[in-house]
Design an enzyme around this catalytic site. Structure first.
Site, PDB file in Angstrom:
ATOM      1  CB  SER A 558      -0.906   0.009   1.237  1.00 52.72           C
ATOM      2  OG  SER A 558      -1.564   1.251   1.375  1.00 52.72           O
ATOM      3  CE1 TYR A 571      -4.580  -1.944   5.064  1.00 57.75           C
ATOM      4  CE2 TYR A 571      -3.631   0.203   4.517  1.00 57.75           C
ATOM      5  CZ  TYR A 571      -4.171  -1.017   4.114  1.00 57.75           C
ATOM      6  OH  TYR A 571      -4.295  -1.299   2.786  1.00 57.75           O
TER       7      TYR A 571
END
Length: 681
Positions: A558, A571
């Site tokens: 990501s 995250y």
């Protein structure tokens, strides 16, 4: 407006479907059927007699009108006057093109002469196991007479072609009482004045041969069971097959990468448990359709079923070296000036007593069908050994078929393989979102895909949408479980022979400020993405190293792995962990030809499983926008002002694995429409 289908064609297709739907009648894509009839010549307006015959390739069970070749019978029969003799009979295949009626349809096959020259309105040429058993028996001619009397005539082995068509036409003319013939080393041919009579004659030959073998055959034609070669218990057998599969695939893929298929049917296991299987396997298959798919003979592991795995792997390597030397010697014994180059010396069939059969091909269907053909060959051997002894055609004749100029021309006509052909991919989190899009892109470009997801129903739906078991299979897997990951890879190697490409995509996200993030939130996200990716990559590396084919491991990381966004500690930290795993594994696995790369998406809202399960609402609240406007919000903060969709991430996975970036490893590709703060430095 499309013209109506000719009644003879409709009847021919219906007959073909009935015959081809029963594996007792013919093997996959084996044999051909034909009908003769009259139609109006669009040029002269007069009646002209045509032959409709199954063309080259295709399968009787699913034959369509466009799979037929339509030829003018007057021109086809006239070819007898220009036939240059058996030494040049291959030239006649090109001559068939000058007999075609109109455009379209399939290319005429080598068996066209058999159908056109035989004086019967309807002809079936089939490859039933029972018929081939008689055709490959040492005293096949005597047995044919005993089985059928004078209703079915023996034809000695002759390679398919124009001369065989002439021979069968002459035999029918000389034997008006006959309904068909047994072709030595090959199959059966039947004829009739109507489609119904032809089909009845075909079935009479096949069923009569079956009954003859059953009534006259001796019990246990393969001999007694050999101690140590009995089938292992079911679970132990499949575990052993999965452990061997990557090593067997290495054996089958030394020259060209191959996709695999595993079979442990009762027919295979019984054959491999019997004393005569080494002798019979060494004789090879006989029917041309069989050995074109299975190679001239299989590789047989000559160890007890429960031998230590390390010993079995080492013995496979030794046998592979011997097999390659023997195959090269076979080629050199029979090759002549102008013979096609040797196409590869690896086996297409590997037999492991007590475990089963591994078969290989350019794709899953080819591998599966090769295995089906070897089962046909086992049935043929059983029938022949039951009433006589198995006596396939001479090795020199097998070579003439395998390295036939016409077969070489057929191979050259095949379309170029897709970029990911022969590659087997496993994608985690592939039941939805990015993983689903990645799986779809990989299948579209030729890969076989294992759709892995915690939601087994979603995974099964995706696998079915992608084309079913010849293209995609589903496995239910929780990537936090070592046992479930190991099971997923076992299922993958049993389905396709191995794994070449792994996409670590499974993920979850919980968006909270630091003070609201619990240890459970932290552990859950790290367990699924950081730990899960590590476990999947470790299992993938074990398989890839054993295969000796290199491989690709892709991490869907990501932009948050490099960009410090608000309220996203768990995250972002786990994505940074994944990003560094890419670098670490690229450095470690490069010596095995395994490339490890990553993709850094951002703002993939539409179609995303993560965003659909709460993450979207959480991020929308952080940024103060409506949830259904979140994708537009993300797009406007990018340099390109474009929304990122799952298929854009899939495109990046293909770019990394499709072949053009063959010398790239340790790379992260941003797919974020341009987020300057996430530029890699």
């Amino acid at each position: 407006m499309a013209s109506a289908i000719h009644p003879e064609v409709a009847g021919l297709l219906a007959r073909s479907h009935r015959l081809g739907s029963d594996p007792r009648n013919t093997n996959y894509a084996g044999g051909n059927t034909s009908a003769k009839g009259t139609t109006t010549d669009p040029v002269t307006g007069g009646e002209t007699e045509l032959l409709w015959v199954k063309g080259s390739g295709g399968d009787l069970g699913t034959l369509k009108a466009e799979g037929l070749a339509a030829l003018r019978l007057d021109r086809l029969r006239a070819l007898k006057a220009v036939y240059p003799g058996v030494e040049r009979e291959d030239e006649m295949v090109a001559a068939f093109d000058y007999c075609l009626h109109g455009k379209g349809g399939a290319a005429p096959s080598i068996d066209t002469a058999m159908h056109g020259l035989v004086d019967a309105a309807h002809v079936d040429h089939l490859h039933p196991d029972s018929g081939i058993a008689l055709a490959c028996a040492a005293d096949g001619e005597k047995l044919t007479a005993e089985c059928f009397g004078d209703k079915v005539v023996w034809v000695p082995w002759r390679r398919p072609g124009f001369q065989l068509g002439l021979d069968i036409a002459a035999i029918k003319e000389a034997n008006p009482q006959a309904i068909g013939c047994v072709l030595g080393g090959h199959g059966v041919t039947a004829w009739g004045g109507t489609s119904e009579e032809c089909e009845a004659n075909s079935l009479h030959i096949i069923r009569t041969a079956e009954a003859f073998l059953a009534e006259k055959g001796r019990p246990e034609p393969f001999g007694p069971v050999t101690e140590g070669h009995e089938p292992l218990p079911d679970d132990e057998r499949r575990a052993r097959a999965a452990a061997l599969a990557p090593h067997v695939r290495a054996v089958a893929s030394a020259d060209f990468p191959q996709v695999g298929h595993f079979t442990d049917s009762e027919v295979v296991l019984d054959f491999l448990s019997r004393a005569e299987h080494p002798r019979l396997a060494a004789l090879g298959t006989s029917c041309p359709d069989h050995f074109l798919r299975t190679k001239v003979r299989p590789l047989v592991l000559d160890l007890p079923a429960d031998a230590p795995l390390e010993q079995a792997v080492a013995r496979l390597a030794e046998l592979h070296t011997e097999y390659r030397a023997e195959y090269r010697a076979y080629y050199e014994r029979h090759a002549v000036a102008g013979s096609p180059a040797m196409r590869g010396a690896d086996p297409a069939i590997v037999l492991v007593p007590g475990v089963g059969m591994f078969s290989f091909g350019k794709d899953k269907q080819t591998a599966r069908v090769a295995g089906e053909f070897y089962v046909n060959a086992i049935n043929v051997m059983r029938g022949a050994e039951a009433v006589s002894s198995y006596s396939p055609i001479e090795e020199s004749e097998k070579f003439r078929i395998e390295y036939w100029d016409l077969e070489e021309a057929k191979l050259r006509r095949m379309p170029a393989p897709k970029p990911l052909a022969t590659r087997v991919a496993l994608v985690t989190g592939a039941g939805s979102g990015i993983g689903r899009a990645v799986a779809g892109r990989l299948v579209a470009d030729g890969a076989c895909v294992v759709v892995a997801d915690l939601d087994g129903t979603a995974a099964a739906t995706v696998a079915e949408e992608l084309g079913g078991p010849d293209r995609a299979v589903a496995v239910t897997v929780d990537v936090t479980s070592e046992e479930q990951i190991a099971h997923a890879f076992r299922e993958a190697v049993l389905a396709f022979g191995g794994v070449d490409l792994v996409v670590n995509n499974a993920g979850i996200s919980i968006s909270k400020p630091l003070l609201e993030t619990t240890a459970k939130d932290w552990d859950l996200q790290h367990d699924i993405m950081a730990r899960g990716s590590f476990l999947v990559s470790r299992e993938a590396a074990r398989v890839m190293i054993a295969q000796k084919l290199g491989g690709d491991i892709i991490y869907i990381a990501s932009k948050n792995g490099v960009f410090a966004g608000p309220n996203n500690i768990a995250y972002g930290a786990t994505k940074a962990d994944q990003a560094h795993q890419v670098r670490l594994l690229a450095a470690e696995l490069g010596e095995h030809g395994i490339r490890v790369n990553g993709v850094n998406p951002d703002g993939v809202v539409r179609g995303s499983g993560i965003f659909a399960h709460g993450w979207g609402a959480q991020r929308a609240a952080v940024y103060g926008v409506e949830e259904d406007k979140l994708g537009e919000f993300y797009a406007q903060r990018t340099l390109l002002k474009r929304e990122v969709l799952p298929e854009h991430v899939a495109n990046a996975v293909f770019a990394l694995t499709g072949g053009d970036l063959s010398h790239t490893t340790g790379l992260h590709i941003p797919v974020d429409a341009g987020v300057a703060a996430a530029f890699l430095r």
